[in-house]
Motif scaffolding. Structure first.
Motif, PDB file in Angstrom:
ATOM      1  N   UNK A  52       0.841  -1.192   0.000  1.00 44.96           N
ATOM      2  CA  UNK A  52       0.000   0.000   0.000  1.00 44.96           C
ATOM      3  C   UNK A  52       0.881   1.248   0.000  1.00 44.96           C
ATOM      4  N   UNK A  53       0.725   2.140  -1.004  1.00 48.01           N
ATOM      5  CA  UNK A  53       1.580   3.328  -1.086  1.00 48.01           C
ATOM      6  C   UNK A  53       1.116   4.484  -0.211  1.00 48.01           C
ATOM      7  N   UNK A  54      -0.064   4.368   0.375  1.00 42.41           N
ATOM      8  CA  UNK A  54      -0.646   5.479   1.126  1.00 42.41           C
ATOM      9  C   UNK A  54      -0.674   5.213   2.624  1.00 42.41           C
ATOM     10  N   UNK A  55      -1.222   4.088   3.031  1.00 42.61           N
ATOM     11  CA  UNK A  55      -1.274   3.700   4.441  1.00 42.61           C
ATOM     12  C   UNK A  55      -0.378   2.487   4.624  1.00 42.61           C
ATOM     13  N   UNK A  56       0.750   2.655   5.269  1.00 41.07           N
ATOM     14  CA  UNK A  56       1.719   1.563   5.357  1.00 41.07           C
ATOM     15  C   UNK A  56       1.120   0.359   6.070  1.00 41.07           C
ATOM     16  N   UNK A  57       1.442  -0.815   5.575  1.00 42.96           N
ATOM     17  CA  UNK A  57       0.858  -2.049   6.082  1.00 42.96           C
ATOM     18  C   UNK A  57       1.200  -2.272   7.547  1.00 42.96           C
ATOM     19  N   UNK A  58       2.326  -1.739   8.017  1.00 39.11           N
ATOM     20  CA  UNK A  58       2.740  -1.948   9.397  1.00 39.11           C
ATOM     21  C   UNK A  58       1.783  -1.334  10.409  1.00 39.11           C
ATOM     22  N   UNK A  59       0.913  -0.431   9.985  1.00 42.71           N
ATOM     23  CA  UNK A  59      -0.109   0.099  10.890  1.00 42.71           C
ATOM     24  C   UNK A  59      -1.014  -1.010  11.399  1.00 42.71           C
ATOM     25  N   UNK A  60      -1.134  -2.087  10.643  1.00 48.27           N
ATOM     26  CA  UNK A  60      -1.955  -3.213  11.085  1.00 48.27           C
ATOM     27  C   UNK A  60      -1.347  -3.901  12.308  1.00 48.27           C
ATOM     28  N   UNK A  61      -0.032  -3.941  12.380  1.00 47.79           N
ATOM     29  CA  UNK A  61       0.618  -4.528  13.553  1.00 47.79           C
ATOM     30  C   UNK A  61       0.304  -3.692  14.784  1.00 47.79           C
ATOM     31  N   UNK A  62       0.313  -2.390  14.629  1.00 53.21           N
ATOM     32  CA  UNK A  62      -0.028  -1.508  15.738  1.00 53.21           C
ATOM     33  C   UNK A  62      -1.465  -1.730  16.194  1.00 53.21           C
ATOM     34  N   UNK A  63      -2.382  -1.878  15.238  1.00 54.26           N
ATOM     35  CA  UNK A  63      -3.780  -2.101  15.586  1.00 54.26           C
ATOM     36  C   UNK A  63      -3.962  -3.443  16.273  1.00 54.26           C
ATOM     37  N   UNK A  64      -3.236  -4.450  15.824  1.00 50.79           N
ATOM     38  CA  UNK A  64      -3.306  -5.747  16.475  1.00 50.79           C
ATOM     39  C   UNK A  64      -2.874  -5.669  17.930  1.00 50.79           C
ATOM     40  N   UNK A  65      -1.824  -4.906  18.190  1.00 50.38           N
ATOM     41  CA  UNK A  65      -1.382  -4.721  19.569  1.00 50.38           C
ATOM     42  C   UNK A  65      -2.437  -3.990  20.395  1.00 50.38           C
ATOM     43  N   UNK A  66      -3.090  -3.001  19.785  1.00 50.47           N
ATOM     44  CA  UNK A  66      -4.124  -2.240  20.488  1.00 50.47           C
ATOM     45  C   UNK A  66      -5.281  -3.139  20.878  1.00 50.47           C
ATOM     46  N   UNK A  67      -5.748  -3.956  19.943  1.00 51.52           N
ATOM     47  CA  UNK A  67      -6.850  -4.875  20.243  1.00 51.52           C
ATOM     48  C   UNK A  67      -6.449  -5.876  21.331  1.00 51.52           C
ATOM     49  N   UNK A  68      -5.242  -6.400  21.240  1.00 50.38           N
ATOM     50  CA  UNK A  68      -4.789  -7.371  22.230  1.00 50.38           C
ATOM     51  C   UNK A  68      -4.691  -6.742  23.617  1.00 50.38           C
ATOM     52  N   UNK A  69      -4.180  -5.512  23.687  1.00 54.10           N
ATOM     53  CA  UNK A  69      -4.043  -4.837  24.973  1.00 54.10           C
ATOM     54  C   UNK A  69      -5.393  -4.581  25.631  1.00 54.10           C
ATOM     55  N   UNK A  70      -6.430  -4.435  24.815  1.00 53.39           N
ATOM     56  CA  UNK A  70      -7.786  -4.227  25.332  1.00 53.39           C
ATOM     57  C   UNK A  70      -8.485  -5.540  25.649  1.00 53.39           C
ATOM     58  N   UNK A  71      -7.788  -6.653  25.486  1.00 54.57           N
ATOM     59  CA  UNK A  71      -8.392  -7.953  25.736  1.00 54.57           C
ATOM     60  C   UNK A  71      -9.305  -8.424  24.628  1.00 54.57           C
ATOM     61  N   UNK A  72      -9.170  -7.832  23.431  1.00 49.65           N
ATOM     62  CA  UNK A  72     -10.054  -8.171  22.309  1.00 49.65           C
ATOM     63  C   UNK A  72      -9.294  -8.767  21.139  1.00 49.65           C
ATOM     64  N   UNK A  73      -8.107  -9.289  21.400  1.00 49.60           N
ATOM     65  CA  UNK A  73      -7.315  -9.861  20.315  1.00 49.60           C
ATOM     66  C   UNK A  73      -7.997 -11.006  19.604  1.00 49.60           C
ATOM     67  N   UNK A  74      -8.772 -11.817  20.329  1.00 47.69           N
ATOM     68  CA  UNK A  74      -9.462 -12.949  19.705  1.00 47.69           C
ATOM     69  C   UNK A  74     -10.607 -12.506  18.797  1.00 47.69           C
ATOM     70  N   UNK A  75     -11.018 -11.248  18.909  1.00 48.48           N
ATOM     71  CA  UNK A  75     -12.105 -10.731  18.068  1.00 48.48           C
ATOM     72  C   UNK A  75     -11.592 -10.137  16.774  1.00 48.48           C
ATOM     73  N   UNK A  76     -10.293 -10.274  16.507  1.00 51.28           N
ATOM     74  CA  UNK A  76      -9.681  -9.660  15.330  1.00 51.28           C
ATOM     75  C   UNK A  76      -9.062 -10.721  14.435  1.00 51.28           C
ATOM     76  N   UNK A  77      -9.403 -10.645  13.137  1.00 47.75           N
ATOM     77  CA  UNK A  77      -8.725 -11.441  12.106  1.00 47.75           C
ATOM     78  C   UNK A  77      -8.180 -10.466  11.074  1.00 47.75           C
ATOM     79  N   UNK A  78      -6.890 -10.547  10.814  1.00 49.50           N
ATOM     80  CA  UNK A  78      -6.234  -9.641   9.871  1.00 49.50           C
ATOM     81  C   UNK A  78      -5.791 -10.420   8.634  1.00 49.50           C
ATOM     82  N   UNK A  79      -6.072  -9.854   7.464  1.00 47.69           N
ATOM     83  CA  UNK A  79      -5.664 -10.473   6.206  1.00 47.69           C
ATOM     84  C   UNK A  79      -4.850  -9.474   5.398  1.00 47.69           C
ATOM     85  N   UNK A  80      -4.038 -10.016   4.490  1.00 47.20           N
ATOM     86  CA  UNK A  80      -3.134  -9.185   3.700  1.00 47.20           C
ATOM     87  C   UNK A  80      -3.134  -9.679   2.258  1.00 47.20           C
ATOM     88  N   UNK A  81      -2.942  -8.735   1.349  1.00 45.68           N
ATOM     89  CA  UNK A  81      -2.885  -9.084  -0.067  1.00 45.68           C
ATOM     90  C   UNK A  81      -1.594  -8.558  -0.677  1.00 45.68           C
TER      91      UNK A  81
END
Length: 443
Positions: free
Chosen positions: A343-372
């Motif tokens: 992605x040339x606009x929103x770097x893909x690594x932002x997804x790693x940050x979001x995954x950490x945010x969900x996990x820290x809130x105790x909601x990591x199991x409610x998140x599935x991340x996919x990549x193309x």
């Protein structure tokens, strides 16, 4: 009261906060029939209107409605006033949703600019307006794209009580939080100025680059584009650039880790979006800083680090932007994301940050991340989104959590009917943002 009389899902109480504002549907006028944009599907009907806060919206009802609503949060953000053109373009981009049988509703938001919570409120108002004036959906799926993904995620947190959304789809999302997702754009401003010395020009009033532009600056995008072309030759074929221009482009690409084709757009955002944040959201101070950042990848990193301008983020501005635009991960329903690796606009690594945010809130199991394996940002392909929606709705209604592998297989199945491409990479492991954007001191 809705015209189609379908029963809404029973709300389930959730004890999460913060809570959003109340909405008075008596203040909302019913939407009026309007001509549908092209591509929404044969027999579809469209409605439009302006809500009580001033946001313009459009609703698409497919001829064979499956009973579910996709509530769309658009990206950008755009800095001008709300327009019909904004929502029309969103509907045209996302015709896959009504073609799949979903009702589709999109808001312009009440204002332009980087105002995440207000945009989330506008989307929730549109959901309630749909139920009150149009029909009662069986399920509501909240979809956010690009910057709109942060709007959708914030809305899913803000309006957690009652679970108004059955699940959330975030595509190509800027999901690192408002105080961290744009660090690289300040890095771009200071490295560009180190190389080019024309934004601002030496003859112009000097200002801190982390505010984007002073409030009274007359600079236009065409003016900046000319300056960038003078320095870098972006509008010229590579063979026609000078050796100095070629070297400067290489420095920016290697140090900031963005493709050449994105330099101009990111400079624009680092100019006018930063101006919007500093002048309209954070009281004239900037929430962005680069003190402590160590830049690497140039032909002389020591000279670069010694020569770039340095700015300290204002603590109060950081707190203000954080309250509006940072995410807490407290989303009480299934969340599915997709992001192009290149992605040339929103770097893909932002997804790693979001995954950490969900996990820290105790909601990591409610998140599935996919990549193309795509190299695009705004739209990937019809079967990509068809597979994601099929997986998300099955998860929300049947409790069957998808995997990246199952979604990739679903895309191949959808491609048989819809054509286009499937580029899911189920084995991809996203890296931390810090592998791409240097760490820095923060208030």
């Amino acid at each position: 009261m809705g015209v189609l009389g379908l029963t809404a899902c029973a709300p389930v109480a959730v004890a999460k906060k913060p809570q959003g504002p109340t909405f008075d549907m008596a203040r909302e006028a019913a939407p009026a029939p309007t001509a549908c944009p092209s591509g929404v599907g044969e027999g579809a009907s469209c409605l439009s209107g302006t809500d009580s806060a001033g946001a313009i919206y459009m609703i698409v009802m497919p001829r064979q409605w499956n009973g579910d609503l996709v509530l769309h949060a658009h990206g950008g953000p755009f800095l001008g006033a709300p327009t019909v053109k904004r929502v029309t373009e969103d509907v045209e981009r996302w015709t896959i949703m009504p073609r799949l049988g979903y009702a589709f509703a999109s808001s312009s938001y009440r204002q332009g600019g980087v105002a995440v919570s207000a945009a989330a409120e506008d989307n929730e108002r549109l959901r309630r307006l749909f139920i009150d004036k149009v029909a009662k959906p069986k399920h509501v799926y909240l979809h956010g794209q690009s910057w709109g993904a942060s709007v959708a995620a914030k809305g899913a947190e803000l309006f957690a009580d009652g679970k108004p959304y059955d699940a959330v789809l975030l595509t190509s999302g800027v999901l690192g939080g408002g105080t961290r997702s744009y660090d690289f754009r300040l890095d771009l401003r200071v490295v560009y100025q180190y190389l080019c010395h024309n934004h601002p020009l030496p003859s112009e009033p000097q200002y801190p680059l982390n505010i984007g532009l002073p409030a009274d600056s007359p600079l236009k995008q065409a003016d900046l584009a000319k300056r960038v072309d003078d320095c870098l030759g972006l509008n010229k074929p590579a063979a026609e650039r000078s050796a100095e221009q070629t070297a400067k482009i290489k420095t920016i690409v290697d140090v900031i880790h963005i493709p050449e084709r994105s330099i101009q757009s990111h400079l624009n955002w680092a100019t006018w979006h930063f101006q919007d944040i500093a002048q309209k959201r954070t009281g004239g101070a900037s929430p962005f800083g680069n003190v402590g950042a160590v830049y690497a990848g140039s032909s002389d990193d020591a000279a670069l680090n010694a020569g770039v301008l340095r700015y300290k983020a204002d603590a109060k501005a950081v707190a203000t932007l954080s309250a509006d635009a940072d995410l807490g991960g407290r989303i009480p329903v299934p969340v599915l994301t997709v992001h192009a690796i290149h992605d040339p606009t929103a770097m893909v690594e932002l997804q790693e940050s979001f995954g950490r945010t969900m996990a820290a809130a105790g909601r990591g199991d409610a998140l599935v991340q996919t990549f193309t394996g795509d190299k695009d940002h705004s739209y990937l392909s019809d079967p990509t989104y068809a597979a994601l929606m099929d997986a998300l709705t099955t998860w929300a209604t049947q409790g069957k959590k998808p995997t990246p592998e199952s979604i990739a297989a679903g895309c191949e199945k959808a491609k048989e009917k819809l054509g286009q491409t499937c580029r899911f990479e189920p084995k991809y492991q996203v890296k931390a943002v810090e592998t791409r954007v240097p760490k820095r001191d923060r208030p």
